[in-house]
Design an enzyme around this catalytic site. Structure first.
Site, PDB file in Angstrom:
ATOM      1  N   SER A  24       0.818  -1.216   0.000  1.00  0.00           N
ATOM      2  CA  SER A  24       0.000   0.000   0.000  1.00  0.00           C
ATOM      3  C   SER A  24       0.849   1.263   0.000  1.00  0.00           C
ATOM      4  O   SER A  24       0.355   2.348  -0.335  1.00  0.00           O
ATOM      5  CB  SER A  24      -0.936   0.017   1.209  1.00  0.00           C
ATOM      6  OG  SER A  24      -1.889  -1.016   1.142  1.00  0.00           O
ATOM      7  N   GLY A  66      -4.426  -1.972  -0.714  1.00  0.00           N
ATOM      8  CA  GLY A  66      -3.587  -1.706  -1.870  1.00  0.00           C
ATOM      9  C   GLY A  66      -3.395  -0.221  -2.091  1.00  0.00           C
ATOM     10  O   GLY A  66      -4.077   0.609  -1.480  1.00  0.00           O
ATOM     11  N   GLY A 111      -2.895   3.478  -4.493  1.00  0.00           N
ATOM     12  CA  GLY A 111      -3.498   4.151  -5.633  1.00  0.00           C
ATOM     13  C   GLY A 111      -4.870   4.735  -5.360  1.00  0.00           C
ATOM     14  O   GLY A 111      -5.416   4.645  -4.260  1.00  0.00           O
ATOM     15  N   CYS A 116      -9.426  -1.884   3.676  1.00  0.00           N
ATOM     16  CA  CYS A 116      -8.720  -0.718   3.170  1.00  0.00           C
ATOM     17  C   CYS A 116      -9.123  -0.398   1.722  1.00  0.00           C
ATOM     18  O   CYS A 116     -10.206   0.126   1.505  1.00  0.00           O
ATOM     19  CB  CYS A 116      -7.205  -0.915   3.315  1.00  0.00           C
ATOM     20  SG  CYS A 116      -6.274   0.637   3.237  1.00  0.00           S
ATOM     21  N   PHE A 117      -8.296  -0.708   0.728  1.00  0.00           N
ATOM     22  CA  PHE A 117      -8.694  -0.488  -0.663  1.00  0.00           C
ATOM     23  C   PHE A 117      -9.978  -1.265  -0.955  1.00  0.00           C
ATOM     24  O   PHE A 117     -10.849  -0.800  -1.696  1.00  0.00           O
ATOM     25  CB  PHE A 117      -7.569  -0.942  -1.599  1.00  0.00           C
ATOM     26  CG  PHE A 117      -7.636  -0.346  -2.981  1.00  0.00           C
ATOM     27  CD1 PHE A 117      -7.248   0.965  -3.205  1.00  0.00           C
ATOM     28  CD2 PHE A 117      -8.051  -1.101  -4.059  1.00  0.00           C
ATOM     29  CE1 PHE A 117      -7.291   1.518  -4.483  1.00  0.00           C
ATOM     30  CE2 PHE A 117      -8.103  -0.561  -5.333  1.00  0.00           C
ATOM     31  CZ  PHE A 117      -7.714   0.758  -5.548  1.00  0.00           C
ATOM     32  N   ASN A 152      -3.529   2.846   7.111  1.00  0.00           N
ATOM     33  CA  ASN A 152      -2.658   3.401   6.093  1.00  0.00           C
ATOM     34  C   ASN A 152      -3.501   3.675   4.859  1.00  0.00           C
ATOM     35  O   ASN A 152      -3.725   2.779   4.044  1.00  0.00           O
ATOM     36  CB  ASN A 152      -1.517   2.433   5.747  1.00  0.00           C
ATOM     37  CG  ASN A 152      -0.825   2.834   4.456  1.00  0.00           C
ATOM     38  OD1 ASN A 152      -0.779   4.011   4.103  1.00  0.00           O
ATOM     39  ND2 ASN A 152      -0.299   1.865   3.739  1.00  0.00           N
ATOM     40  N   GLY A 164      -4.744   7.095   2.015  1.00  0.00           N
ATOM     41  CA  GLY A 164      -4.754   8.485   1.628  1.00  0.00           C
ATOM     42  C   GLY A 164      -6.020   8.893   0.905  1.00  0.00           C
ATOM     43  O   GLY A 164      -6.184  10.060   0.533  1.00  0.00           O
ATOM     44  N   PHE A 165      -6.922   7.908   0.685  1.00  0.00           N
ATOM     45  CA  PHE A 165      -8.221   8.149   0.057  1.00  0.00           C
ATOM     46  C   PHE A 165      -9.308   7.637   0.994  1.00  0.00           C
ATOM     47  O   PHE A 165      -9.053   6.789   1.855  1.00  0.00           O
ATOM     48  CB  PHE A 165      -8.323   7.443  -1.299  1.00  0.00           C
ATOM     49  CG  PHE A 165      -7.376   7.977  -2.338  1.00  0.00           C
ATOM     50  CD1 PHE A 165      -7.798   8.922  -3.260  1.00  0.00           C
ATOM     51  CD2 PHE A 165      -6.063   7.537  -2.401  1.00  0.00           C
ATOM     52  CE1 PHE A 165      -6.930   9.427  -4.215  1.00  0.00           C
ATOM     53  CE2 PHE A 165      -5.180   8.023  -3.355  1.00  0.00           C
ATOM     54  CZ  PHE A 165      -5.615   8.982  -4.264  1.00  0.00           C
ATOM     55  N   HIS A 210      -6.869  -1.830   9.342  1.00  0.00           N
ATOM     56  CA  HIS A 210      -6.188  -3.110   9.138  1.00  0.00           C
ATOM     57  C   HIS A 210      -6.339  -4.040  10.345  1.00  0.00           C
ATOM     58  O   HIS A 210      -5.547  -3.979  11.293  1.00  0.00           O
ATOM     59  CB  HIS A 210      -4.701  -2.869   8.864  1.00  0.00           C
ATOM     60  CG  HIS A 210      -4.431  -2.280   7.529  1.00  0.00           C
ATOM     61  ND1 HIS A 210      -4.033  -3.031   6.444  1.00  0.00           N
ATOM     62  CD2 HIS A 210      -4.526  -1.008   7.083  1.00  0.00           C
ATOM     63  CE1 HIS A 210      -3.879  -2.237   5.387  1.00  0.00           C
ATOM     64  NE2 HIS A 210      -4.178  -1.003   5.751  1.00  0.00           N
ATOM     65  N   GLU A 241      -5.587  -7.051  10.524  1.00  0.00           N
ATOM     66  CA  GLU A 241      -4.525  -8.070  10.616  1.00  0.00           C
ATOM     67  C   GLU A 241      -3.420  -7.635  11.576  1.00  0.00           C
ATOM     68  O   GLU A 241      -2.563  -8.447  11.943  1.00  0.00           O
ATOM     69  CB  GLU A 241      -3.947  -8.384   9.228  1.00  0.00           C
ATOM     70  CG  GLU A 241      -2.980  -7.374   8.673  1.00  0.00           C
ATOM     71  CD  GLU A 241      -3.640  -6.134   8.131  1.00  0.00           C
ATOM     72  OE1 GLU A 241      -2.930  -5.133   7.884  1.00  0.00           O
ATOM     73  OE2 GLU A 241      -4.881  -6.142   7.945  1.00  0.00           O
TER      74      GLU A 241
END
Length: 384
Positions: free
Chosen positions: A50, A234, A236, A262-263, A304, A306-307, A355, A357
């Site tokens: 990520s 992930g 992007g 997350c993603f 973690n 940024g979007f 996260h 995990e």
């Protein structure tokens, strides 16, 4: 021993620069400067896919104390994915019985450029005001170039907004993580930049994980007769992930149990009709408080991203309509109100932005894996 006295400079796109000394590999690296407030787990952070194309600034004052080992990597091949590392002090010695080499030795062997001796307090305050910005680390001869030239080079790089990066970090081939003990379920995991701790959590719970490339059509994964589908974390911009959104919509149509992290949370949100946006400086740390609006419980989480997903209703927990029935925002961040989880009201699909995990980080959210088991035990297509 790596030379840690060579000159180096961190240059931001807005013209701000910070001088220090290089460590790890020597040369030039470009990326987006972001900061993490984690006090531990730099190896897990650096090997997390990520962080692809991001220059990570650590707020912990000394890095490298625990060295590097071959067991704590979060990427399947042990690759370091951060574009570069910015720290205050590099530990002069390794003090952990599990260490097999030093941080700087690993960075040098993998060609990762770092800079130490930076006033990270001043840098982080700047990033908190300006937000995550394009940056570059220049060490050795590259650090002697005029700063104006370096700023131009930093500004010429591709923006993180609009970047489709998950396909760059995803696996090229299908592979399987076997169970530990008796096999109970089979899950197909879409690798958008998966952290290896996730299938390891599945394995401990009797789940065989078949990891597939990011763009694998839903029709192809039917050959594995999955009890559930998982979409990983992930890098992007999720706004570019139309292919993944279409795949998740197929999963929801077939009413296959779904879990995303997350993603994967952003992809599920988009599949439910929500928009995404780039955050000013994102959430990166292992002590982020999140409220579960279903149970009222508060978890301290590892994050973690940024979007984020745009809030669809006036208040979290309120239902909103989707093509697959009612859904709701299940979790929000107590620091800034950001969406941290969404779910279909019928329980067939859920995801979180953080996260569970816990690599590294607190274990408060581990029960989310058990929730997936309960969902598959009741709604696996193989039970019909």
């Amino acid at each position: 021993m790596t030379n840690t006295s060579q000159p180096a400079i961190l240059v931001l796109a807005d013209g701000r620069s910070f001088r220090g000394f290089g460590f790890g590999a020597t040369g030039t690296t470009l990326g987006e400067a972001v900061f993490t407030t984690a006090m531990t787990g730099y190896q897990e952070t650096m090997t997390d896919p990520s962080y692809h194309r991001q220059i990570v600034v650590t707020t912990a004052p000394q890095i490298g104390n625990t060295g590097w080992n071959d067991e704590d990597n979060e990427s399947s091949g042990g690759n370091i994915w951060v574009a570069g590392l910015v720290i205050r002090n590099l530990s002069h010695r390794v003090s952990n019985w599990r260490a097999q080499r030093s941080l700087q030795e690993e960075m040098e062997s993998q060609g990762i450029i770092g800079i130490q001796g930076v006033d990270t307090r001043s840098l982080v305050r700047h990033l908190r005001d300006q937000g995550s910005v394009a940056a570059g680390i220049f060490s050795g001869e590259a650090a002697k170039r005029p700063v104006e030239e370096l700023v131009e080079e930093v500004n010429a790089q591709e923006s993180m907004a609009g970047a489709d990066l998950s396909t760059e970090v995803s696996t090229d081939e299908v592979y399987t993580i076997p169970v530990e003990g008796e096999k109970k379920y089979t899950v197909v995991a879409y690798d958008m930049g998966i952290k290896m701790s996730t299938p390891n959590h599945f394995a401990k719970r009797g789940i065989e994980t078949i990891v597939v490339p990011a763009g694998t059509p839903f029709e192809e994964i039917k050959q594995y007769n999955p009890d559930g589908v998982f979409v990983s974390n992930g890098p992007g911009d999720p706004a570019t992930a139309d292919e993944a959104v279409a795949i998740v919509r197929d999963v929801l149509k077939e009413e296959v149990p779904f879990f995303g992290i997350c993603f994967g949370n952003q992809i599920l949100g988009r599949a439910l009709g929500l928009d995404t946006f780039k955050m000013k400086f994102g959430h990166r740390g292992i002590n982020v408080p999140v409220k579960n609006h279903v149970t009222g419980k508060i978890d301290i989480t590892s994050q973690n991203h940024g979007f984020a997903l745009a809030m669809p209703t006036e208040n979290p927990g309120e239902e909103f309509d989707t093509d697959f029935g009612a859904a709701k925002v299940t979790h929000t961040c107590l620091n800034d109100g950001a969406v941290e989880g969404v779910a279909l009201s019928n329980g067939l699909a859920y995801s979180v932005q953080y996260h569970p995990e816990s690599a590294a980080g607190p274990h408060d959210a581990n029960p989310l894996f058990d929730q997936f088991i309960d969902l598959m035990s009741n709604h696996s297509p193989n039970n019909k």
